[in-house]
Design a protein around this motif. Structure first.
Motif, mmCIF file in Angstrom:
data_model
loop_
_atom_site.group_PDB
_atom_site.id
_atom_site.type_symbol
_atom_site.label_atom_id
_atom_site.label_comp_id
_atom_site.label_asym_id
_atom_site.label_seq_id
_atom_site.Cartn_x
_atom_site.Cartn_y
_atom_site.Cartn_z
ATOM 1 N N ASN A 1 56.482 100.231 52.850
ATOM 2 C CA ASN A 1 56.316 99.743 54.217
ATOM 3 C C ASN A 1 55.882 98.271 54.228
ATOM 4 N N ARG A 2 54.972 97.923 53.328
ATOM 5 C CA ARG A 2 54.447 96.560 53.262
ATOM 6 C C ARG A 2 55.535 95.562 52.868
ATOM 7 N N ASN A 3 56.479 96.027 52.042
ATOM 8 C CA ASN A 3 57.494 95.111 51.529
ATOM 9 C C ASN A 3 58.816 95.144 52.292
ATOM 10 N N ASP B 1 61.049 94.811 55.946
ATOM 11 C CA ASP B 1 61.004 94.293 57.315
ATOM 12 C C ASP B 1 61.153 95.456 58.289
ATOM 13 N N ASN C 1 58.521 85.769 54.282
ATOM 14 C CA ASN C 1 57.223 86.300 54.720
ATOM 15 C C ASN C 1 56.107 85.768 53.851
ATOM 16 N N GLU D 1 47.584 105.712 53.035
ATOM 17 C CA GLU D 1 47.239 105.291 51.683
ATOM 18 C C GLU D 1 46.281 106.306 51.053
ATOM 19 N N ARG E 1 60.199 91.473 47.042
ATOM 20 C CA ARG E 1 59.887 92.445 48.106
ATOM 21 C C ARG E 1 60.910 93.593 48.094
ATOM 22 N N THR F 1 51.502 95.635 43.908
ATOM 23 C CA THR F 1 50.993 94.869 45.064
ATOM 24 C C THR F 1 50.569 93.457 44.643
ATOM 25 N N PRO G 1 53.201 103.468 51.526
ATOM 26 C CA PRO G 1 52.563 102.268 52.091
ATOM 27 C C PRO G 1 53.064 100.975 51.431
ATOM 28 N N ASN G 2 53.296 101.007 50.114
ATOM 29 C CA ASN G 2 53.845 99.830 49.419
ATOM 30 C C ASN G 2 55.248 99.496 49.919
#
Lengths: 141, 114
Positions: free
Chosen positions: A113-115, A117, A141, A89, A39, B39, A110-111
């Motif tokens: 942000n997703r990875n 905390d 997670n 995105e 992450r 991803t 976005p990637n």
């Protein structure tokens, strides 16, 4: 607390990812779990590529303590016009060269942000962009 | 699926020197978009791509993907091979298209993630 610093040159696609690779090595040495390591380095790599793709130059500061990994990326560059738009995105201002490298599809932020905390972005037009990516070590997670 | 078995299926040639005997492929993805690859977070996976540059290898490193098939014999540079060897990544060259390779692997039990 440990601190590491790296320099990133805008446009230098040959070396894009060097800092992320170094950080991956350090996290492995510190026995950080593969899942958290992944992450952290995926978020960092996207952010490092962003500096190479959009900015003139940047600094990456990585701080590791027993609770968290905090990464700061400060670049000198054009800045982000609308952070909200940049977080959407599919939105991208990347050049053809960046797209040829396999990026620039509007998935970077976005990637990240997703990875992350926690993700904090500030940007000033004509000056640059600052990212803070925080990952907690005790939170799977 | 072991890489040895895969090579015969896709008429592939290994161009790196990493040891691949223990790598067991379970999942596959085909993409030229590295942000898409980033991803993909499962172990034992393989990337099929037409994108042959240093960032392809960097992306694999960050994603913990240890094997890539470069479709349609794109030029794999010495820098790519050097980095892949350093990171224990196996690069396979195949003359087939991404479509054909994907079809073969799917037919032989390699699973998609999404």
């Amino acid at each position: 607390m440990m601190q590491f610093e790296y320099k990133v040159e805008g446009g230098d696609f040959t070396n894009a990812g060097n800092a992320s690779s170094e950080v991956k090595k350090i996290l492995k040495k510190l026995n950080v779990s593969p899942k958290i390591t992944r992450r952290v380095v995926v978020a960092l790599y996207e952010a490092e590529v962003n500096i190479v793709a959009h900015a003139y130059r940047g600094d990456i500061i990585v701080e590791i303590d027993t609770e968290k990994i905090r990464i700061q990326l400060n670049d000198e560059g054009p800045g982000i016009d609308s952070i909200e738009q940049a977080m959407t995105e599919g939105f991208s201002t990347a050049s053809e060269q960046v797209r040829e490298m396999g990026f620039g599809a509007g998935m970077g932020l976005p990637n990240i942000n997703r990875n992350a905390d926690e993700l904090n972005i500030t940007s000033e037009i004509g000056k640059g962009t600052n990212l803070e990516i925080i990952t907690y070590l005790n939170k799977e997670n | 699926m072991k890489i040895q078995e895969l090579l015969a299926l896709v008429d592939g040639k290994v161009v790196t020197s990493s040891d691949y005997n223990s790598y067991d492929i379970e999942y596959g993805l085909a993409s030229d978009l590295m942000s898409d690859v980033l991803t993909f977070d499962v172990e034992n996976s393989i990337l099929i791509t037409g994108l042959a540059n240093l960032q392809t290898i960097r992306t694999l490193e960050m994603s913990d993907i240890e094997c890539v098939i470069i479709a349609r014999n794109k030029k794999v540079t010495p820098e790519m091979i050097e980095l892949a060897n350093e990171k224990q990544i196996t690069i396979i060259d195949s003359p087939y298209t991404i479509f054909r390779i994907s079809g073969i692997l799917y037919e032989n039990g390699i699973k998609p993630l999404y």
